[in-house]
Write a protein that holds these residues in place. Sequence first.
Motif, mmCIF file in Angstrom:
data_model
loop_
_atom_site.group_PDB
_atom_site.id
_atom_site.type_symbol
_atom_site.label_atom_id
_atom_site.label_comp_id
_atom_site.label_asym_id
_atom_site.label_seq_id
_atom_site.Cartn_x
_atom_site.Cartn_y
_atom_site.Cartn_z
ATOM 1 N N ASP A 291 0.825 -1.212 0.000
ATOM 2 C CA ASP A 291 0.000 0.000 0.000
ATOM 3 C C ASP A 291 0.861 1.265 0.000
ATOM 4 O O ASP A 291 0.539 2.249 -0.683
ATOM 5 N N ARG B 72 0.755 4.171 -2.935
ATOM 6 C CA ARG B 72 0.506 5.592 -2.651
ATOM 7 C C ARG B 72 1.666 6.445 -3.152
ATOM 8 O O ARG B 72 1.463 7.532 -3.719
ATOM 9 N N ARG C 289 1.438 6.718 -6.993
ATOM 10 C CA ARG C 289 0.405 7.679 -7.423
ATOM 11 C C ARG C 289 0.956 9.100 -7.368
ATOM 12 O O ARG C 289 0.738 9.906 -8.276
ATOM 13 N N GLN D 277 -5.587 1.974 -16.598
ATOM 14 C CA GLN D 277 -6.909 1.820 -15.992
ATOM 15 C C GLN D 277 -7.392 3.087 -15.301
ATOM 16 O O GLN D 277 -8.489 3.119 -14.744
ATOM 17 N N ASP E 109 -8.547 5.708 -12.899
ATOM 18 C CA ASP E 109 -9.022 5.605 -11.522
ATOM 19 C C ASP E 109 -9.964 4.422 -11.320
ATOM 20 O O ASP E 109 -10.617 4.312 -10.274
ATOM 21 N N SER E 110 -10.092 3.516 -12.337
ATOM 22 C CA SER E 110 -11.016 2.394 -12.215
ATOM 23 C C SER E 110 -10.508 1.349 -11.230
ATOM 24 O O SER E 110 -11.277 0.518 -10.750
ATOM 25 N N TYR E 111 -9.202 1.394 -10.914
ATOM 26 C CA TYR E 111 -8.631 0.459 -9.947
ATOM 27 C C TYR E 111 -8.443 1.171 -8.608
ATOM 28 O O TYR E 111 -7.738 2.169 -8.518
ATOM 29 N N THR E 112 -9.061 0.614 -7.570
ATOM 30 C CA THR E 112 -8.869 1.155 -6.229
ATOM 31 C C THR E 112 -7.486 0.739 -5.729
ATOM 32 O O THR E 112 -6.804 -0.095 -6.337
ATOM 33 N N GLU E 113 -7.088 1.315 -4.618
ATOM 34 C CA GLU E 113 -5.792 0.962 -4.045
ATOM 35 C C GLU E 113 -5.743 -0.520 -3.687
ATOM 36 O O GLU E 113 -4.734 -1.191 -3.897
ATOM 37 N N THR E 114 -6.869 -1.048 -3.157
ATOM 38 C CA THR E 114 -6.928 -2.470 -2.815
ATOM 39 C C THR E 114 -6.820 -3.344 -4.054
ATOM 40 O O THR E 114 -6.117 -4.357 -4.054
ATOM 41 N N ALA E 115 -7.513 -2.958 -5.125
ATOM 42 C CA ALA E 115 -7.462 -3.739 -6.366
ATOM 43 C C ALA E 115 -6.055 -3.747 -6.948
ATOM 44 O O ALA E 115 -5.572 -4.784 -7.425
ATOM 45 N N ARG F 238 -3.303 -3.398 -5.269
ATOM 46 C CA ARG F 238 -2.493 -4.244 -4.377
ATOM 47 C C ARG F 238 -2.698 -5.723 -4.702
ATOM 48 O O ARG F 238 -1.739 -6.506 -4.745
#
Length: 453
Positions: A235, A239, A242, A262, A264-270, A272
């Motif tokens: 994580d 960050r 980004r 992608q 902003d279609s991928y969240t930080e969790t995705a 990871r």
Amino acid sequence: MALAALLLLLPLFFLGAVLVLHARRVDKKAGLQLQPYPLLGHLPQFLANRQPPNGLDDRGAHAPAHGPRFASLLHDFLGRGIFNADGEAWRAQRKAASYEFNTRSLRVFVAQSVHSVLHGRLLSLLRRAVSSGQPVDLQDTLERYAFDNICRVAFDHDPRQLPDGDEDGSSAGPEGESAETASSRFADAFRDAANLSAGRFRYAVPGFWKIKKAFNLGSERRLRESIAMVHGYADRIIRSRRKEMSMGCEKHDLLSRFMASQSDSYTETALRDVVISFLLAGRETTSSALTWFFWLLSSRPDVERRIRDEVAAAKAADVLPDGTAVGAGWFVAYNSYATGRMESVWGEDARAYRPERWLDTADGTFRPESPFRYVAFHAGPRICLGKEMAYIQMKSIVACVLEEFKLEVDGEYRPRQVPSLTLRMADGLPVRVKARGNWLPREDGSNRTNDVS
């Protein structure tokens, strides 16, 4: 005292029985024919339903699903990454990853990373082993090499599990830090998380790990701690990346490519989950293959000589097809270790290390087998995206190591296998490293001849 222990165990047995009965009811609703048994698990059905894997992955556009049981066992570690996803989630990641793996810039980036870690670290470490005469655990060394390489490719981060150049190897951390750095702890935590996650598949009572997880006991407690370390480390890198990309910094690693393509279609969790899946794919796969390769090669010096001759020459010259029916909702698996030793697939010498089987008898050139027969990289829609990257690593290491060094293995050593997500050696592979030809270094830095070919 015995009565108290019995009273403590009874609730656990009761919960285990409930989980087994629940699993059977779920399987019946899904139309499954394989039922788990306490203690024996799926062994009776496994013995009764052994089949070669030919065509297991040959489903055209309809890739076989892992299923909810597989996904739940690995979800804590892999989340919804490509190796733990099914359906549209898998197809979306597969499509994005397939595109990236086929870009020239990524292939160049992979080749540069392999070359850098191989020549700047691995070969230097083996040269130091020649000078010291001390045995080297080749498996541990190759795993460290592979982790350094896949971390660079996955998110352009160097954990420095192998030391640079002439460093003594006591420090595995970046920027001169000690071995107890965040990077080395991340590598240790990643290894433990992978091994402990794989251990969930081996419980005699399916689902018993859930009880241990609920009470934070034993292996599940260690797994939770390891995963927290891995996720936290990843994580922080995401960050940081980004922030770098928002400032216009251009990167060629997989993480940066996913973030750029992608948006902003991928969240930080995705993100990871994507990165951790690729780390898992690259960490132990090629290193395990190379470890077993060098052990087998130690029994065939004639093959070793021919490989060296080929390296020298290269430098000089610049689908189920058997009719097996698979019912709807069945869970199908194959054991690549077992199928690689089946005489019905490979002939009477299936158990022999005979690399000649891969060569054309007419001209001695490499003759690739069908991926549905030789399933190391899977086949069909789920064929390994990193296949070419794995071959770049393995060919580069074998060629450069055998050209300069002779790795001596004790003829009495018999490696034990470790049941894990990949096939590792339980005690590593101790070898003595000797120089070939005029590669033996003098104290003044020059070389002298010491032919051990």
